[in-house]
Enzyme design. Structure first.
Site, PDB file in Angstrom:
ATOM      1  N   SER A 106       0.828  -1.211   0.000  1.00 30.58           N
ATOM      2  CA  SER A 106       0.000   0.000   0.000  1.00 30.58           C
ATOM      3  C   SER A 106       0.859   1.257   0.000  1.00 30.58           C
ATOM      4  O   SER A 106       0.418   2.310  -0.437  1.00 30.58           O
ATOM      5  CB  SER A 106      -0.881   0.040   1.248  1.00 30.58           C
ATOM      6  OG  SER A 106      -1.619  -1.125   1.362  1.00 30.58           O
TER       7      SER A 106
ATOM      8  N   HIS B 190      -1.073  -2.346  -7.118  1.00 29.36           N
ATOM      9  CA  HIS B 190      -1.784  -2.182  -5.848  1.00 29.36           C
ATOM     10  C   HIS B 190      -3.280  -2.454  -6.007  1.00 29.36           C
ATOM     11  O   HIS B 190      -4.002  -1.660  -6.613  1.00 29.36           O
ATOM     12  CB  HIS B 190      -1.546  -0.748  -5.333  1.00 29.36           C
ATOM     13  CG  HIS B 190      -2.160  -0.467  -4.010  1.00 29.36           C
ATOM     14  ND1 HIS B 190      -2.639   0.773  -3.663  1.00 29.36           N
ATOM     15  CD2 HIS B 190      -2.377  -1.266  -2.934  1.00 29.36           C
ATOM     16  CE1 HIS B 190      -3.125   0.721  -2.436  1.00 29.36           C
ATOM     17  NE2 HIS B 190      -2.983  -0.501  -1.977  1.00 29.36           N
TER      18      HIS B 190
ATOM     19  N   GLU C 240      -3.822   0.108  -8.911  1.00 28.34           N
ATOM     20  CA  GLU C 240      -2.855   1.166  -9.230  1.00 28.34           C
ATOM     21  C   GLU C 240      -1.551   0.513  -9.697  1.00 28.34           C
ATOM     22  O   GLU C 240      -0.939  -0.238  -8.944  1.00 28.34           O
ATOM     23  CB  GLU C 240      -2.583   2.039  -8.004  1.00 28.34           C
ATOM     24  CG  GLU C 240      -3.778   2.866  -7.570  1.00 28.34           C
ATOM     25  CD  GLU C 240      -3.525   3.651  -6.294  1.00 28.34           C
ATOM     26  OE1 GLU C 240      -3.906   4.825  -6.243  1.00 28.34           O
ATOM     27  OE2 GLU C 240      -2.967   3.094  -5.330  1.00 28.34           O
TER      28      GLU C 240
ATOM     29  N   ASN D  31      -4.745   6.295  -1.715  1.00 24.98           N
ATOM     30  CA  ASN D  31      -4.519   6.513  -0.290  1.00 24.98           C
ATOM     31  C   ASN D  31      -4.175   7.967   0.025  1.00 24.98           C
ATOM     32  O   ASN D  31      -4.413   8.432   1.140  1.00 24.98           O
ATOM     33  CB  ASN D  31      -3.452   5.545   0.246  1.00 24.98           C
ATOM     34  CG  ASN D  31      -4.060   4.165   0.470  1.00 24.98           C
ATOM     35  OD1 ASN D  31      -5.269   4.034   0.676  1.00 24.98           O
ATOM     36  ND2 ASN D  31      -3.248   3.131   0.388  1.00 24.98           N
TER      37      ASN D  31
HETATM   38  P1  NAD Z   1      -1.933  -9.994   6.040  1.00 26.68           P
HETATM   39  O1  NAD Z   1      -1.199  -9.800   7.314  1.00 26.68           O
HETATM   40  O2  NAD Z   1      -3.373 -10.341   6.077  1.00 26.68           O
HETATM   41  O3  NAD Z   1      -1.194 -11.149   5.173  1.00 26.68           O
HETATM   42  C1  NAD Z   1       0.183 -11.180   4.974  1.00 26.68           C
HETATM   43  C2  NAD Z   1       0.606 -12.632   4.808  1.00 26.68           C
HETATM   44  O4  NAD Z   1       1.982 -12.658   4.432  1.00 26.68           O
HETATM   45  C3  NAD Z   1       0.490 -13.458   6.102  1.00 26.68           C
HETATM   46  O5  NAD Z   1      -0.361 -14.568   5.867  1.00 26.68           O
HETATM   47  C4  NAD Z   1       1.920 -13.880   6.386  1.00 26.68           C
HETATM   48  O6  NAD Z   1       2.031 -15.184   6.944  1.00 26.68           O
HETATM   49  C5  NAD Z   1       2.531 -13.844   4.987  1.00 26.68           C
HETATM   50  N1  NAD Z   1       3.993 -13.774   4.971  1.00 26.68           N
HETATM   51  C6  NAD Z   1       4.830 -13.103   5.799  1.00 26.68           C
HETATM   52  N2  NAD Z   1       6.108 -13.335   5.432  1.00 26.68           N
HETATM   53  C7  NAD Z   1       6.079 -14.128   4.341  1.00 26.68           C
HETATM   54  C8  NAD Z   1       7.080 -14.715   3.508  1.00 26.68           C
HETATM   55  N3  NAD Z   1       8.372 -14.507   3.732  1.00 26.68           N
HETATM   56  N4  NAD Z   1       6.689 -15.494   2.491  1.00 26.68           N
HETATM   57  C9  NAD Z   1       5.382 -15.723   2.259  1.00 26.68           C
HETATM   58  N5  NAD Z   1       4.386 -15.220   3.019  1.00 26.68           N
HETATM   59  C10 NAD Z   1       4.729 -14.426   4.044  1.00 26.68           C
HETATM   60  O7  NAD Z   1      -1.667  -8.680   5.183  1.00 26.68           O
HETATM   61  P2  NAD Z   1      -2.569  -8.063   4.007  1.00 26.68           P
HETATM   62  O8  NAD Z   1      -3.567  -7.124   4.589  1.00 26.68           O
HETATM   63  O9  NAD Z   1      -3.002  -9.165   3.100  1.00 26.68           O
HETATM   64  O10 NAD Z   1      -1.481  -7.135   3.276  1.00 26.68           O
HETATM   65  C11 NAD Z   1      -0.530  -7.711   2.407  1.00 26.68           C
HETATM   66  C12 NAD Z   1       0.046  -6.609   1.539  1.00 26.68           C
HETATM   67  O11 NAD Z   1      -1.016  -6.002   0.798  1.00 26.68           O
HETATM   68  C13 NAD Z   1       0.719  -5.480   2.319  1.00 26.68           C
HETATM   69  O12 NAD Z   1       1.851  -5.040   1.625  1.00 26.68           O
HETATM   70  C14 NAD Z   1      -0.356  -4.397   2.365  1.00 26.68           C
HETATM   71  O13 NAD Z   1       0.199  -3.104   2.426  1.00 26.68           O
HETATM   72  C15 NAD Z   1      -1.039  -4.614   1.040  1.00 26.68           C
HETATM   73  N6  NAD Z   1      -2.433  -4.162   0.970  1.00 26.68           N
HETATM   74  C16 NAD Z   1      -3.288  -4.384   2.010  1.00 26.68           C
HETATM   75  C17 NAD Z   1      -4.615  -3.949   1.910  1.00 26.68           C
HETATM   76  C18 NAD Z   1      -5.616  -4.179   3.029  1.00 26.68           C
HETATM   77  O14 NAD Z   1      -6.673  -3.546   3.032  1.00 26.68           O
HETATM   78  N7  NAD Z   1      -5.356  -5.073   3.974  1.00 26.68           N
HETATM   79  C19 NAD Z   1      -5.068  -3.312   0.741  1.00 26.68           C
HETATM   80  C20 NAD Z   1      -4.168  -3.144  -0.315  1.00 26.68           C
HETATM   81  C21 NAD Z   1      -2.856  -3.572  -0.185  1.00 26.68           C
END
Ligand code: NAD
Length: 291
Positions: free
Chosen positions: A123, A144, A156, A195
């Site tokens: 993000s 994104h 994005e 954002n």
């Molecule tokens: P989340 O915490 O729900 O999931 C992240 C996952 O990554 C976890 O299951 C974790 O076990 C896994 N992980 C950690 N280290 C790892 C590795 N070395 N190899 C493989 N898997 C690994 O997080 P999320 O909300 O899904 O966010 C993930 C990404 O997406 C972030 O960069 C976040 O900024 C972005 N994002 C999130 C949102 C949102 O609303 N949550 C929206 C857009 C983008």
């Protein structure tokens, strides 16, 4: 590589975003390898797909054959090389921590075929902060998605100074194949488009609340009924998590040192009181009865 050459998509992380991106790509006809270090998270992702796909059939959105094909396309594994070693295009959606993402990109670069494009769904972390650890910076960019990734149409695509024209074009075309409406950012900027706009709205709403101009309910009501937003800024922050708002603002403030980037007194107070929104039962609104 042309978009038609993409056969397999790799997804890193099966959390909130990753599991939905994986299922989306599988439905759109791609082979998908999804990797997570946490087996429980992979199991949850499998169970989600197992329920979601028949649900789409029941709603008439997919045929039984399409759902079966999507299920067959999906592979969930803990070993990155096994899951993604033959992926043509990778979307990294692991935990939002820079050092972790740099380690992941280093490994992805080693295990991926030379033609593979590596993108991050981060993000806030721009791809120039991870591209340098790879031997293929021209094949790295941000892609994104929004939450929930199966539903929200926007993606994005953000070009870094290292990103080639071909990579940006491919990420845009792939987004369209995934049934999204992508937008292209010609250069990197903190918070990208959405954002930044959202933060401006949230900051102004918080300013009005802190000044005692109106209640959270009335500010939300005005934004919904005058601007046509589906949710007001306070309802939305209760949904995404006030802890997340706090951490994002603190991280930004540490970077810039600009007092304007500090979380507002209301956000700090709610963070300290653990009033983080729906997840803790109370935020700007009270959800204790709903739990
Ligand atoms: P989340 O915490 O729900 O999931 C992240 C996952 O990554 C976890 O299951 C974790 O076990 C896994 N992980 C950690 N280290 C790892 C590795 N070395 N190899 C493989 N898997 C690994 O997080 P999320 O909300 O899904 O966010 C993930 C990404 O997406 C972030 O960069 C976040 O900024 C972005 N994002 C999130 C949102 C949102 O609303 N949550 C929206 C857009 C983008």
């Amino acid at each position: 590589m042309r978009v038609d050459d993409i056969q397999k998509i790799g997804v890193v992380g099966a959390g909130n975003m990753g599991h939905q991106i994986a299922v989306l790509a599988a439905i759109r006809g791609y082979k998908v390898g999804c990797v997570d270090i946490n087996e429980k998270q992979l199991q949850k992702a499998r169970e989600f797909a197992e329920k979601y796909l028949p649900g789409r059939v029941a709603k008439g959105k997919l045929t039984e054959e399409q759902a079966r094909q999507a299920w067959d396309n999906l592979e969930f594994k803990t070993n990155m090389k096994e899951a993604l070693g033959d992926a043509d295009f990778v979307i990294e959606a692991a935990t939002e921590k820079l050092e972790l993402k740099r380690d992941i990109f280093r490994e992805l670069d080693q295990i991926s075929p030379p033609h593979a494009v590596l993108t991050t769904n981060s993000s806030f972390i721009v791809s120039s902060m991870v591209a340098g650890v790879t031997s293929r910076p021209e094949k790295v960019c941000n892609m994104h998605f929004f939450n929930p990734a199966l539903v929200m149409k926007c993606v994005e695509v953000v070009r870094g100074p290292h990103t080639s024209e071909e990579t940006a074009k491919l990420a845009m075309e792939l987004s369209r194949r995934l049934n999204k409406e992508p937008v292209e950012l010609q250069k990197e900027i903190y918070g990208f488009l959405v954002n930044r706009i959202l933060s401006a709205i949230n900051n102004e709403a918080l300013y009005l609340l802190d000044q005692g101009v109106a209640s959270a309910e009335d500010i939300d009501s005005a934004v919904v009924n005058a601007l046509g937003h589906p949710l007001g800024p306070f309802k939305l922050q209760d949904l995404t998590g006030i802890d997340l708002t706090y951490h994002i603002m603190m991280e930004r403030y540490r970077e810039t040192g600009d007092p304007a980037d500090k979380p507002s007194p209301t956000i700090v107070e709610k963070y300290v009181k653990k009033e983080w929104g729906q997840k803790t039962g109370k935020g700007f609104y009270d959800y204790s009865r709903e739990q």
